[in-house]
Design a protein around this motif. Structure first.
Motif, PDB file in Angstrom:
ATOM      1  N   SER A 211       0.819  -1.213   0.000  1.00 32.20           N
ATOM      2  CA  SER A 211       0.000   0.000   0.000  1.00 32.20           C
ATOM      3  C   SER A 211       0.852   1.263   0.000  1.00 32.20           C
ATOM      4  O   SER A 211       0.367   2.349  -0.323  1.00 32.20           O
ATOM      5  N   LYS A 212       2.136   1.116   0.358  1.00 30.86           N
ATOM      6  CA  LYS A 212       3.043   2.267   0.432  1.00 30.86           C
ATOM      7  C   LYS A 212       3.891   2.441  -0.822  1.00 30.86           C
ATOM      8  O   LYS A 212       4.341   3.542  -1.144  1.00 30.86           O
ATOM      9  N   ILE A 213       4.130   1.340  -1.508  1.00 32.51           N
ATOM     10  CA  ILE A 213       4.981   1.393  -2.697  1.00 32.51           C
ATOM     11  C   ILE A 213       4.505   0.337  -3.688  1.00 32.51           C
ATOM     12  O   ILE A 213       4.233  -0.803  -3.301  1.00 32.51           O
ATOM     13  N   ASP A 214       4.354   0.715  -4.936  1.00 33.79           N
ATOM     14  CA  ASP A 214       3.800  -0.169  -5.960  1.00 33.79           C
ATOM     15  C   ASP A 214       4.826  -1.232  -6.347  1.00 33.79           C
ATOM     16  O   ASP A 214       5.849  -0.929  -6.956  1.00 33.79           O
ATOM     17  N   LEU A 215       4.556  -2.467  -5.994  1.00 33.97           N
ATOM     18  CA  LEU A 215       5.463  -3.572  -6.286  1.00 33.97           C
ATOM     19  C   LEU A 215       4.763  -4.591  -7.169  1.00 33.97           C
ATOM     20  O   LEU A 215       3.729  -5.144  -6.797  1.00 33.97           O
ATOM     21  N   ARG A 216       5.362  -4.857  -8.322  1.00 31.34           N
ATOM     22  CA  ARG A 216       4.846  -5.856  -9.250  1.00 31.34           C
ATOM     23  C   ARG A 216       6.029  -6.645  -9.815  1.00 31.34           C
ATOM     24  O   ARG A 216       7.031  -6.068 -10.201  1.00 31.34           O
ATOM     25  N   ASN A 217       5.874  -7.975  -9.845  1.00 33.06           N
ATOM     26  CA  ASN A 217       6.961  -8.839 -10.306  1.00 33.06           C
ATOM     27  C   ASN A 217       8.254  -8.513  -9.564  1.00 33.06           C
ATOM     28  O   ASN A 217       9.309  -8.320 -10.175  1.00 33.06           O
ATOM     29  N   PHE A 218       8.163  -8.463  -8.247  1.00 28.47           N
ATOM     30  CA  PHE A 218       9.274  -7.973  -7.432  1.00 28.47           C
ATOM     31  C   PHE A 218       9.573  -8.970  -6.309  1.00 28.47           C
ATOM     32  O   PHE A 218       8.743  -9.196  -5.429  1.00 28.47           O
ATOM     33  N   PRO A 219      10.794  -9.587  -6.315  1.00 27.24           N
ATOM     34  CA  PRO A 219      11.157 -10.543  -5.261  1.00 27.24           C
ATOM     35  C   PRO A 219      11.767  -9.849  -4.047  1.00 27.24           C
ATOM     36  O   PRO A 219      12.419  -8.805  -4.176  1.00 27.24           O
ATOM     37  N   LEU A 220      11.576 -10.457  -2.868  1.00 27.91           N
ATOM     38  CA  LEU A 220      12.085  -9.881  -1.622  1.00 27.91           C
ATOM     39  C   LEU A 220      12.499 -10.984  -0.653  1.00 27.91           C
ATOM     40  O   LEU A 220      11.900 -12.058  -0.612  1.00 27.91           O
ATOM     41  N   HIS A 221      13.514 -10.670   0.148  1.00 34.31           N
ATOM     42  CA  HIS A 221      13.891 -11.500   1.294  1.00 34.31           C
ATOM     43  C   HIS A 221      13.754 -10.605   2.526  1.00 34.31           C
ATOM     44  O   HIS A 221      14.418  -9.564   2.610  1.00 34.31           O
ATOM     45  N   ILE A 222      12.895 -10.986   3.455  1.00 26.43           N
ATOM     46  CA  ILE A 222      12.541 -10.114   4.575  1.00 26.43           C
ATOM     47  C   ILE A 222      12.830 -10.789   5.905  1.00 26.43           C
ATOM     48  O   ILE A 222      12.567 -11.992   6.078  1.00 26.43           O
TER      49      ILE A 222
END
Length: 390
Positions: free
Chosen positions: A242-253
């Motif tokens: 909701s804060k940043i538009d992420l599409r087709n975006f991988p993440l390690h959190i």
């Protein structure tokens, strides 16, 4: 599109890239890593043009080092802006501050640390590079009198890492000071799909020996961990989305669970899954889920099917680092065969150049319910028993 880079690309990732003919940017590093294999190489010039005309298409890198290539060649694109937001821990805290209004954090430069007035800070607190990797220069400060010695240690660590990692991977100058989050620590791999929907690929419990431990020795995944934290993680990812538009975006959190179901993020690593091809490869060895293919093919794990015959298993990623008093120059080699024999079901042994990267390697294991002892022993081991001295 994939960017391959050092320090490490696993054989499994290379096999996946070749099998699927995923486009690989033909950097000098990628060509060296692929060693003439039949990969779908795309020239850097064509890759740049493709990136610019296809912003929002899936892009993956196995290494923090590749972020430098993106920032140098794709400056001004939305991809660069998103990477910077996540890589800079201070900017990320600002991004989610509304969702965590009472959380204390502050930035400071390396040169300011020695004279910083910390008397008004809430103890304990954590200090780490604003842009960091692999727990480098991360310290927990319990009381004011510990501060001077910790600053000296940080200065020495940063000086040592200057030659190992570029500034895009570890900041040599800027730090974030933030309140210490109590609770169990976890890490997970995920991606945001084409329409911005979050998909979880694995969840791992980061186990420590004590509250003062900041090492990366043991991460363990299981049905219990994934099922219990699945919905809280999805809710957290929706906040980020909701804060940043992420599409087709991988993440390690990485995050801590301060109370049941309450997620407090530690850091978000963009464009990749766990470093050194660790967590994504563990997901394959443990659950048969190829995270790289799932990301590029927009697939979701069927956890009910995955756990049909794995309900009582725990899958662990074990970092084999030297926590002993034995200097590296006194070690002839590390006995990987011996350490594998000490585990019920070793799935994969990964050897690393200790002299170059500061760790012996990694071990992936399967442990049955009721056999926690082998994980407890390795968690507290200094690994001296596996070191063959000169």
């Amino acid at each position: 599109m994939i960017l391959l880079d050092y320090p490490y690309t696993s054989d499994f990732l290379i096999e996946t890239v070749v099998k699927n003919q995923f486009p690989v940017v033909a950097t000098k590093e990628a060509k060296e890593i692929l060693r003439g294999k039949n990969a779908n190489l795309i020239s850097e010039e064509n890759a740049i043009a493709w990136f610019i005309s296809n912003q929002g298409s899936p892009v993956y890198t196995n290494s923090e080092n590749s972020i430098a290539w993106i920032q140098q060649n794709l400056k001004g694109t939305s991809l660069c802006e998103k990477i910077e937001t996540f890589k800079n821990k201070f900017r990320f805290r600002e991004l989610i501050q509304e969702a965590y209004p009472d959380y204390f954090f502050k930035s400071a430069s390396l040169s300011e640390l020695g004279n910083l007035d910390i008397t008004g800070f809430k103890f304990p607190f954590i200090i780490k590079p604003v842009v960091g990797f692999f727990s480098i220069a991360v310290h927990k400060v319990d009381k004011p009198e510990d501060w001077p010695s910790i600053v000296i240690t940080i200065e020495k660590q940063i000086e040592k890492t200057k030659s190992l990692y570029p500034k895009e991977v570890v900041s040599n100058t800027d730090f974030i000071i933030e309140e210490y989050i109590h609770g169990e620590e976890y890490a997970f791999d995920c991606y945001f799909g084409e329409k911005g929907e979050p998909v979880i690929l694995n969840v791992l419990h980061h186990v420590f020996t004590s509250e003062n431990d900041v090492s990366d020795r043991v991460y363990s995944s299981s049905m219990e961990v994934i099922y219990r934290l699945y919905q809280p993680i999805i809710d957290f990812l929706i906040v980020i989305g909701s804060k940043i538009d992420l599409r087709n975006f991988p993440l390690h959190i990485e995050f801590r669970e301060s109370e049941p179901g309450k997620i407090n993020p530690i850091e978000v690593n963009p464009m990749r899954f766990g470093g050194w091809c660790t967590t994504a490869d563990l997901t394959w060895f443990s659950y048969g889920i190829n995270s790289y293919e799932y990301f590029f093919h927009s697939k979701r794990p069927d956890w009910e099917e995955v756990f049909a015959n794995k309900k009582d298993k725990k899958y662990s990623l074990i970092l084999l680092d030297n926590q002993s008093d034995v200097p590296q120059e006194d070690i002839d080699y590390f006995d990987f065969e011996a350490i594998a024999k000490d585990f019920e079901n070793p799935l994969h042994v990964r050897k690393v150049n200790m002299e170059k990267f500061g760790v012996f390697g990694f071990l992936f294991t399967e442990t049955s319910k009721g056999n926690k002892q082998e994980l407890e022993e390795i968690l507290h081991s200094d690994l001296k028993k596996y070191m063959v001295l000169k």
